[in-house]
Motif scaffolding. Sequence first.
Motif, PDB file in Angstrom:
ATOM      1  N   VAL A  20      42.564 -35.694  26.938  1.00 19.98           N
ATOM      2  CA  VAL A  20      41.808 -35.027  25.724  1.00 19.98           C
ATOM      3  C   VAL A  20      42.455 -35.135  24.613  1.00 19.98           C
ATOM      4  O   VAL A  20      43.463 -35.048  24.565  1.00 19.98           O
ATOM      5  N   ILE A  21      41.779 -35.627  23.509  1.00 18.17           N
ATOM      6  CA  ILE A  21      42.320 -35.781  21.970  1.00 18.17           C
ATOM      7  C   ILE A  21      41.754 -34.814  21.406  1.00 18.17           C
ATOM      8  O   ILE A  21      40.678 -34.909  20.680  1.00 18.17           O
ATOM      9  N   GLY A  22      42.895 -34.225  21.012  1.00 17.30           N
ATOM     10  CA  GLY A  22      42.512 -32.598  20.218  1.00 17.30           C
ATOM     11  C   GLY A  22      42.446 -31.349  21.075  1.00 17.30           C
ATOM     12  O   GLY A  22      41.663 -31.364  22.062  1.00 17.30           O
TER      13      GLY A  22
ATOM     14  N   SER B 115      47.487 -33.318  17.241  1.00 17.82           N
ATOM     15  CA  SER B 115      48.467 -33.674  16.217  1.00 17.82           C
ATOM     16  C   SER B 115      49.323 -32.591  15.686  1.00 17.82           C
ATOM     17  O   SER B 115      50.198 -32.663  15.061  1.00 17.82           O
ATOM     18  N   LYS B 116      48.543 -31.334  15.736  1.00 21.51           N
ATOM     19  CA  LYS B 116      49.329 -30.227  15.099  1.00 21.51           C
ATOM     20  C   LYS B 116      49.650 -29.232  16.387  1.00 21.51           C
ATOM     21  O   LYS B 116      50.665 -29.748  17.049  1.00 21.51           O
ATOM     22  N   GLY B 117      48.993 -28.089  16.411  1.00 23.52           N
ATOM     23  CA  GLY B 117      49.430 -26.966  17.413  1.00 23.52           C
ATOM     24  C   GLY B 117      48.064 -26.763  18.242  1.00 23.52           C
ATOM     25  O   GLY B 117      46.946 -26.989  17.634  1.00 23.52           O
TER      26      GLY B 117
ATOM     27  N   SER C  52      49.849 -37.390  17.002  1.00 23.01           N
ATOM     28  CA  SER C  52      48.451 -37.742  16.664  1.00 23.01           C
ATOM     29  C   SER C  52      48.208 -39.057  17.538  1.00 23.01           C
ATOM     30  O   SER C  52      49.133 -39.866  18.006  1.00 23.01           O
ATOM     31  N   VAL C  53      47.023 -39.106  17.665  1.00 20.45           N
ATOM     32  CA  VAL C  53      46.520 -40.346  18.469  1.00 20.45           C
ATOM     33  C   VAL C  53      46.090 -41.211  17.429  1.00 20.45           C
ATOM     34  O   VAL C  53      45.391 -40.698  16.489  1.00 20.45           O
ATOM     35  N   VAL C  54      46.338 -42.574  17.223  1.00 20.55           N
ATOM     36  CA  VAL C  54      46.059 -43.349  16.337  1.00 20.55           C
ATOM     37  C   VAL C  54      44.815 -44.404  16.791  1.00 20.55           C
ATOM     38  O   VAL C  54      44.476 -45.032  15.750  1.00 20.55           O
TER      39      VAL C  54
ATOM     40  N   ILE D 136      36.920 -36.910  22.917  1.00 18.46           N
ATOM     41  CA  ILE D 136      37.563 -36.875  21.708  1.00 18.46           C
ATOM     42  C   ILE D 136      36.835 -35.354  21.229  1.00 18.46           C
ATOM     43  O   ILE D 136      35.743 -35.078  21.194  1.00 18.46           O
ATOM     44  N   ALA D 137      37.836 -34.683  20.836  1.00 21.85           N
ATOM     45  CA  ALA D 137      37.560 -33.372  20.303  1.00 21.85           C
ATOM     46  C   ALA D 137      38.512 -33.037  19.074  1.00 21.85           C
ATOM     47  O   ALA D 137      39.235 -31.707  19.141  1.00 21.85           O
ATOM     48  N   THR D 138      38.519 -33.837  18.015  1.00 25.70           N
ATOM     49  CA  THR D 138      39.456 -33.836  17.231  1.00 25.70           C
ATOM     50  C   THR D 138      38.973 -32.843  15.845  1.00 25.70           C
ATOM     51  O   THR D 138      39.761 -32.808  14.939  1.00 25.70           O
ATOM     52  N   GLY D 139      37.674 -32.214  15.866  1.00 28.18           N
ATOM     53  CA  GLY D 139      37.531 -31.534  14.824  1.00 28.18           C
ATOM     54  C   GLY D 139      37.341 -32.058  13.308  1.00 28.18           C
ATOM     55  O   GLY D 139      36.994 -33.289  13.632  1.00 28.18           O
ATOM     56  N   SER D 140      37.411 -31.327  12.614  1.00 22.42           N
ATOM     57  CA  SER D 140      37.317 -31.878  11.019  1.00 22.42           C
ATOM     58  C   SER D 140      38.270 -31.116  10.198  1.00 22.42           C
ATOM     59  O   SER D 140      39.036 -30.247  10.484  1.00 22.42           O
ATOM     60  N   THR D 141      38.412 -31.709   8.979  1.00 22.58           N
ATOM     61  CA  THR D 141      39.420 -31.285   8.079  1.00 22.58           C
ATOM     62  C   THR D 141      38.706 -30.948   6.512  1.00 22.58           C
ATOM     63  O   THR D 141      37.682 -31.845   6.103  1.00 22.58           O
TER      64      THR D 141
ATOM     65  N   SER E 292      29.751 -22.579  20.188  1.00 20.10           N
ATOM     66  CA  SER E 292      29.326 -23.809  20.623  1.00 20.10           C
ATOM     67  C   SER E 292      30.397 -24.721  20.887  1.00 20.10           C
ATOM     68  O   SER E 292      29.971 -25.517  21.643  1.00 20.10           O
ATOM     69  N   ALA E 293      31.554 -24.655  20.158  1.00 21.17           N
ATOM     70  CA  ALA E 293      32.620 -25.644  20.628  1.00 21.17           C
ATOM     71  C   ALA E 293      33.030 -25.599  22.162  1.00 21.17           C
ATOM     72  O   ALA E 293      33.269 -26.698  22.739  1.00 21.17           O
ATOM     73  N   VAL E 294      33.184 -24.313  22.474  1.00 16.43           N
ATOM     74  CA  VAL E 294      33.406 -24.189  24.037  1.00 16.43           C
ATOM     75  C   VAL E 294      32.305 -24.558  24.808  1.00 16.43           C
ATOM     76  O   VAL E 294      32.689 -25.294  25.876  1.00 16.43           O
TER      77      VAL E 294
HETATM   78  C1  LIG Z   1      38.998 -20.446   8.094  1.00 14.26           C
HETATM   79  C2  LIG Z   1      37.987 -20.540   9.406  1.00 14.26           C
HETATM   80  C3  LIG Z   1      37.256 -19.632   9.848  1.00 14.26           C
HETATM   81  C4  LIG Z   1      36.487 -19.781  11.051  1.00 14.26           C
HETATM   82  N1  LIG Z   1      35.883 -18.824  11.451  1.00 14.26           N
HETATM   83  C5  LIG Z   1      34.817 -18.923  12.600  1.00 14.26           C
HETATM   84  C6  LIG Z   1      34.169 -17.677  13.059  1.00 14.26           C
HETATM   85  O1  LIG Z   1      34.387 -16.331  12.606  1.00 14.26           O
HETATM   86  N2  LIG Z   1      33.298 -17.687  14.106  1.00 14.26           N
HETATM   87  C7  LIG Z   1      33.323 -19.187  14.716  1.00 14.26           C
HETATM   88  O2  LIG Z   1      32.345 -19.134  15.595  1.00 14.26           O
HETATM   89  N3  LIG Z   1      33.686 -20.037  14.029  1.00 14.26           N
HETATM   90  C8  LIG Z   1      34.753 -19.937  13.226  1.00 14.26           C
HETATM   91  N4  LIG Z   1      35.153 -21.022  12.536  1.00 14.26           N
HETATM   92  C9  LIG Z   1      34.967 -22.387  13.183  1.00 14.26           C
HETATM   93  C10 LIG Z   1      35.606 -22.734  14.344  1.00 14.26           C
HETATM   94  O3  LIG Z   1      36.940 -22.430  14.408  1.00 14.26           O
HETATM   95  C11 LIG Z   1      35.346 -24.180  14.882  1.00 14.26           C
HETATM   96  O4  LIG Z   1      34.065 -24.122  15.016  1.00 14.26           O
HETATM   97  C12 LIG Z   1      35.890 -24.375  16.094  1.00 14.26           C
HETATM   98  O5  LIG Z   1      37.479 -24.372  16.112  1.00 14.26           O
HETATM   99  C13 LIG Z   1      35.772 -26.037  16.367  1.00 14.26           C
HETATM  100  O6  LIG Z   1      36.763 -26.384  17.634  1.00 14.26           O
HETATM  101  P1  LIG Z   1      36.982 -27.918  17.996  1.00 14.26           P
HETATM  102  O7  LIG Z   1      37.762 -27.855  19.313  1.00 14.26           O
HETATM  103  O8  LIG Z   1      35.706 -28.627  17.946  1.00 14.26           O
HETATM  104  O9  LIG Z   1      37.885 -28.593  16.883  1.00 14.26           O
HETATM  105  P2  LIG Z   1      39.095 -27.826  16.183  1.00 14.26           P
HETATM  106  O10 LIG Z   1      39.256 -26.392  16.232  1.00 14.26           O
HETATM  107  O11 LIG Z   1      39.121 -28.418  14.690  1.00 14.26           O
HETATM  108  O12 LIG Z   1      40.526 -28.383  16.918  1.00 14.26           O
HETATM  109  C14 LIG Z   1      40.581 -29.999  16.773  1.00 14.26           C
HETATM  110  C15 LIG Z   1      41.905 -30.055  17.099  1.00 14.26           C
HETATM  111  O13 LIG Z   1      42.079 -31.636  17.104  1.00 14.26           O
HETATM  112  C16 LIG Z   1      43.372 -32.049  16.585  1.00 14.26           C
HETATM  113  N5  LIG Z   1      43.333 -33.377  16.093  1.00 14.26           N
HETATM  114  C17 LIG Z   1      42.771 -33.697  14.953  1.00 14.26           C
HETATM  115  N6  LIG Z   1      42.817 -34.955  14.751  1.00 14.26           N
HETATM  116  C18 LIG Z   1      43.712 -35.473  16.009  1.00 14.26           C
HETATM  117  C19 LIG Z   1      44.409 -36.727  16.333  1.00 14.26           C
HETATM  118  N7  LIG Z   1      44.204 -37.845  15.602  1.00 14.26           N
HETATM  119  N8  LIG Z   1      45.316 -36.961  17.301  1.00 14.26           N
HETATM  120  C20 LIG Z   1      45.348 -35.427  18.191  1.00 14.26           C
HETATM  121  N9  LIG Z   1      44.678 -34.603  17.916  1.00 14.26           N
HETATM  122  C21 LIG Z   1      44.229 -34.402  16.585  1.00 14.26           C
HETATM  123  C22 LIG Z   1      43.605 -31.086  15.590  1.00 14.26           C
HETATM  124  O14 LIG Z   1      45.052 -30.600  15.336  1.00 14.26           O
HETATM  125  C23 LIG Z   1      42.922 -29.719  15.971  1.00 14.26           C
HETATM  126  O15 LIG Z   1      43.737 -28.758  16.857  1.00 14.26           O
HETATM  127  C24 LIG Z   1      36.302 -20.972  11.494  1.00 14.26           C
HETATM  128  C25 LIG Z   1      36.998 -22.261  11.164  1.00 14.26           C
HETATM  129  C26 LIG Z   1      37.717 -21.741  10.153  1.00 14.26           C
HETATM  130  C27 LIG Z   1      38.520 -23.186   9.651  1.00 14.26           C
END
Ligand SMILES: Cc1cc2nc3c(=O)[nH]c(=O)nc-3n(C[C@H](O)[C@H](O)[C@H](O)COP(=O)(O)OP(=O)(O)OC[C@H]3O[C@@H](n4cnc5c(N)ncnc54)[C@H](O)[C@@H]3O)c2cc1C
Length: 407
Positions: free
Chosen positions: A93-95, A119-121, A167-169, A197-202, A380-382
């Motif tokens: 799992v990446i992310g 890549s972070k925590g 980080s995964v590159v 791939i579950a790396t979210g966004s920036t 929805s992510a969960v």
């Molecule tokens: C300030 C803030 C407030 C929010 N409030 C709410 C709320 O109240 N309710 C709600 O439902 N949602 C909220 N959200 C949105 C919610 O947090 C996200 O929808 C959810 O965390 C998405 O989960 P994810 O696992 O898809 O991605 P993320 O949580 O973004 O996790 C992705 C992970 O991938 C890692 N990653 C990225 N690139 C790489 C790489 N190349 N190699 C290895 N690892 C990598 C990152 O370090 C990160 O830990 C909020 C978001 C923010 C930023």
Amino acid sequence: MEDMIRVYGASWCPDCRRAKRFLGDQRVSFEWHDIETDPDGVRIVQERNNGNNIIPTIVFPDGSHLSEPSNEELAEKIGLERAAMMHVYDLIVIGGGPAGLTTSIYAARENQQTLVIDSKGLGGQAGVTERLDNYPGFPEGIGGAELADRIVQQAQKYGVEMLQAVSVVQIESEGGGEQVDVEAATGDHYHGRSALIATGSTYRRTGAEGEEDLIGAGIHFCATCDGPFYKGASQLVVLGGGNSALEEGLFLTQFVDKVTIVQRGDRLTANKLLQDKVNMDDQMEVLFNREIVGFRAKDDGSGKLGAIELKDRESGQVEELHPAACFVFIGLDPNTDFVKGVVDLDDRGLILTGMGMMTNVPGVFAAGDVRSGSTKQLASAVGEGAAAAIGIRQFLEAQESKPVHMM
Ligand SMILES: Cc1cc2nc3c(=O)[nH]c(=O)nc-3n(C[C@H](O)[C@H](O)[C@H](O)COP(=O)(O)OP(=O)(O)OC[C@H]3O[C@@H](n4cnc5c(N)ncnc54)[C@H](O)[C@@H]3O)c2cc1C
């Protein structure tokens, strides 16, 4: 020289919580100094950062320091071991955000050897969010860090192996689709019978002149993290007209007299409820059709934001604003650079998936905020993480039942 790591920060700062959690997870002892209650702490932070309040500032026993370090930088500094135990896994799992961790819990519970690389925590964006009020099951709301800790504990319980600050590159399909090669920034290669791939966004930057130099010194991307620094100021600027911009702008009104929303287009794109709240709030003003020309530092040599230059897109006139700080909420960029040219992406760079959340590459799946069509919400992510786990299980079962061709 001190013999203990000292972390200077504030209780409301998500990056401070992330750094503390990271050090704690690695069993590294440190002293915590809250600069809100420790004037000496403020002095040390400013001395170490050319007069700026940059937190966390972490001072090491050798006298050196890191300001707002990533977990990767921290890991390097403390000499952390960042290699996994095995080379081949059923699932990589990446992310390690909510989506990736959920998939890992499902997979490991079904005895799939599972590695999570972040890549972070661990905990992703949820882990650094102050409070979540819309996640089902917690009528009083829950702190983001606490929820992330609970998910991580559940993954640990089922034996998920987790790497942080790695980080995964690159990823590559190998053996005619039999395995996925996952390359880490450490140079290690891991092989998965499947990968998620579950790396979210920036948060996106404006790219305007002066922005890079002023990040952390008046330009910010998180109101919860940095808004309290500007308690008592007269004006803050928020760039953007979507839900995040308006939500964060309204949040910032508790610290300052006026919050000015600067929108590039001729209307706001946030939902009607938020627009109504903004329109009814005397502390909020909205400027439309303004383009950012650049950011300028103060003339006093402090290196802090002094002015924002804006161009009126209709009249062409250039004007200046002089807020205490500028918060940028102009959208999110998916963390997909490392898979460009490998998996199919939509025109915004989000990963396209088909049946069972699988991408165009057999055995490579995607879930959560990084996936095209996802709703950028924790629940929805969960949910996507769970759906991907089921798709992965079906894929692995189908692979196992394939006839073996003897030579
Ligand atoms: C300030 C803030 C407030 C929010 N409030 C709410 C709320 O109240 N309710 C709600 O439902 N949602 C909220 N959200 C949105 C919610 O947090 C996200 O929808 C959810 O965390 C998405 O989960 P994810 O696992 O898809 O991605 P993320 O949580 O973004 O996790 C992705 C992970 O991938 C890692 N990653 C990225 N690139 C790489 C790489 N190349 N190699 C290895 N690892 C990598 C990152 O370090 C990160 O830990 C909020 C978001 C923010 C930023």
